[in-house]
Motif scaffolding. Sequence first.
Motif, PDB file in Angstrom:
ATOM      1  N   TYR A  19       0.815  -1.224   0.000  1.00 53.54           N
ATOM      2  CA  TYR A  19       0.000   0.000   0.000  1.00 53.54           C
ATOM      3  C   TYR A  19       0.846   1.271   0.000  1.00 53.54           C
ATOM      4  O   TYR A  19       0.369   2.329  -0.418  1.00 53.54           O
ATOM      5  CB  TYR A  19      -0.976  -0.016   1.171  1.00 53.54           C
ATOM      6  CG  TYR A  19      -2.126  -0.971   0.935  1.00 53.54           C
ATOM      7  CD1 TYR A  19      -3.100  -0.700  -0.022  1.00 53.54           C
ATOM      8  CD2 TYR A  19      -2.224  -2.158   1.651  1.00 53.54           C
ATOM      9  CE1 TYR A  19      -4.139  -1.572  -0.265  1.00 53.54           C
ATOM     10  CE2 TYR A  19      -3.272  -3.047   1.426  1.00 53.54           C
ATOM     11  CZ  TYR A  19      -4.220  -2.744   0.462  1.00 53.54           C
ATOM     12  OH  TYR A  19      -5.256  -3.621   0.221  1.00 53.54           O
ATOM     13  N   THR A  21       3.256   1.942  -1.954  1.00 53.62           N
ATOM     14  CA  THR A  21       3.512   2.361  -3.338  1.00 53.62           C
ATOM     15  C   THR A  21       2.265   2.268  -4.214  1.00 53.62           C
ATOM     16  O   THR A  21       2.159   2.969  -5.221  1.00 53.62           O
ATOM     17  CB  THR A  21       4.630   1.499  -3.973  1.00 53.62           C
ATOM     18  OG1 THR A  21       4.331   0.106  -3.739  1.00 53.62           O
ATOM     19  CG2 THR A  21       5.976   1.831  -3.365  1.00 53.62           C
ATOM     20  N   VAL A  23      -0.589   3.379  -3.684  1.00 54.13           N
ATOM     21  CA  VAL A  23      -1.350   4.635  -3.675  1.00 54.13           C
ATOM     22  C   VAL A  23      -0.994   5.497  -4.881  1.00 54.13           C
ATOM     23  O   VAL A  23      -1.814   6.268  -5.383  1.00 54.13           O
ATOM     24  CB  VAL A  23      -1.107   5.403  -2.341  1.00 54.13           C
ATOM     25  CG1 VAL A  23       0.335   5.891  -2.240  1.00 54.13           C
ATOM     26  CG2 VAL A  23      -2.083   6.565  -2.208  1.00 54.13           C
ATOM     27  N   HIS A  24       0.227   5.324  -5.384  1.00 55.84           N
ATOM     28  CA  HIS A  24       0.650   6.042  -6.593  1.00 55.84           C
ATOM     29  C   HIS A  24       0.596   5.138  -7.835  1.00 55.84           C
ATOM     30  O   HIS A  24       1.106   5.494  -8.884  1.00 55.84           O
ATOM     31  CB  HIS A  24       2.081   6.562  -6.410  1.00 55.84           C
ATOM     32  CG  HIS A  24       2.244   7.487  -5.239  1.00 55.84           C
ATOM     33  ND1 HIS A  24       1.599   8.701  -5.146  1.00 55.84           N
ATOM     34  CD2 HIS A  24       2.962   7.355  -4.087  1.00 55.84           C
ATOM     35  CE1 HIS A  24       1.913   9.286  -4.004  1.00 55.84           C
ATOM     36  NE2 HIS A  24       2.732   8.491  -3.341  1.00 55.84           N
ATOM     37  N   ARG A  25       0.005   3.933  -7.634  1.00 54.59           N
ATOM     38  CA  ARG A  25      -0.096   2.917  -8.700  1.00 54.59           C
ATOM     39  C   ARG A  25       1.272   2.550  -9.265  1.00 54.59           C
ATOM     40  O   ARG A  25       1.425   2.256 -10.453  1.00 54.59           O
ATOM     41  CB  ARG A  25      -1.058   3.375  -9.811  1.00 54.59           C
ATOM     42  CG  ARG A  25      -2.468   3.655  -9.293  1.00 54.59           C
ATOM     43  CD  ARG A  25      -3.489   3.662 -10.403  1.00 54.59           C
ATOM     44  NE  ARG A  25      -3.622   2.371 -11.087  1.00 54.59           N
ATOM     45  CZ  ARG A  25      -4.296   1.328 -10.605  1.00 54.59           C
ATOM     46  NH1 ARG A  25      -4.870   1.400  -9.406  1.00 54.59           N
ATOM     47  NH2 ARG A  25      -4.368   0.213 -11.290  1.00 54.59           N
ATOM     48  N   ASN A  26       2.254   2.550  -8.390  1.00 54.90           N
ATOM     49  CA  ASN A  26       3.608   2.153  -8.788  1.00 54.90           C
ATOM     50  C   ASN A  26       3.788   0.675  -8.430  1.00 54.90           C
ATOM     51  O   ASN A  26       4.349   0.319  -7.406  1.00 54.90           O
ATOM     52  CB  ASN A  26       4.646   3.011  -8.050  1.00 54.90           C
ATOM     53  CG  ASN A  26       6.060   2.662  -8.438  1.00 54.90           C
ATOM     54  OD1 ASN A  26       6.289   2.001  -9.445  1.00 54.90           O
ATOM     55  ND2 ASN A  26       7.019   3.088  -7.631  1.00 54.90           N
ATOM     56  N   ASN A  37       5.878  -4.680  -6.380  1.00 55.30           N
ATOM     57  CA  ASN A  37       6.078  -3.563  -5.450  1.00 55.30           C
ATOM     58  C   ASN A  37       6.001  -3.994  -3.989  1.00 55.30           C
ATOM     59  O   ASN A  37       6.812  -3.568  -3.147  1.00 55.30           O
ATOM     60  CB  ASN A  37       5.057  -2.455  -5.721  1.00 55.30           C
ATOM     61  CG  ASN A  37       3.618  -2.876  -5.443  1.00 55.30           C
ATOM     62  OD1 ASN A  37       3.200  -3.954  -5.869  1.00 55.30           O
ATOM     63  ND2 ASN A  37       2.858  -2.050  -4.747  1.00 55.30           N
TER      64      ASN A  37
END
Length: 295
Positions: A19, A21, A23-26, A37
């Motif tokens: 979560y 990363t 949140v930035h869809r990374n 990720n």
Amino acid sequence: MNKHVLLVDGMALLFRSFYATAVHRNFMINDNGVPTNGVNGYLKHLLTAVQTFEPTHIVCCWDMGSQTYRNELFQDYKANRGAPPVELIPQFDLAKEATEELGIVNVGLKGFEADDCIGTLAALYQKEARVTVLTGDKDLLQILNEQVTVALMQKGIGNYKQYTKALFEEEMGISPKALIDMKALMGDSSDNYPGVKGIGEKTALKFIQTYQTIDRLLENVHELTAAQQKKMLAGLEDLKLSRILAEIKCDVPLSCPIDETKMQINQERAAAMLRLHQIKGIEPMVNRLSEIEIS
């Protein structure tokens, strides 16, 4: 006592990492279309903890599916949680594979939570070793004792609040075991069990500070206000159930002899795995740890 076991809450590390990363869809998708990720962050947390705590032995504990004996007791247990994101699902097995390729033992048992495995192994290993539990879950503070400490992950990687039994008692004014009764009174919205309707965290803590246990509280229920008495008597069945759900089981039928958990980073296997799955930025950490002689 030279042995020092690190018990890792794999679920807590993986979810936190995903979560952070997502949140930035990374999602760091590799050439095979698999997101990495969560595993990337999980390994950073894991290897940083090894470097920080310098364990002689290490075990990583996992949930084995969403259904446990707690769901049999209470079908709505954790029913408020949705299914994991599709990008996280393949990373459960990948995280376990990465752990194994590092040379670290994975433990999990169908029907039980990772917390129950941690509680059981802590009870087993504390007879011959110091035990540190790495988690983000405050529920595990209930297993604190003179031999068991809990390192709660804070924001960022490598930041922990290390709880000893003494620190917990100083902060809370109750024993670690009494946390079970406190949770039973107040319930848990995250795990979705009820507690006593109308009794919140502050009141639950005050009750346990005063009476130490639920049994003693009920023996002296006449000392409460009329409104509190009414709530307690109306919530007895939920209270009884919630206490069972709140307690981490420390007698799970699993076998993991301490001699099989010795800390030995397998540099070559780990490097091959990281390259295969294109998990980047981890290999230098593995190399550094491989050079450290853990006695």
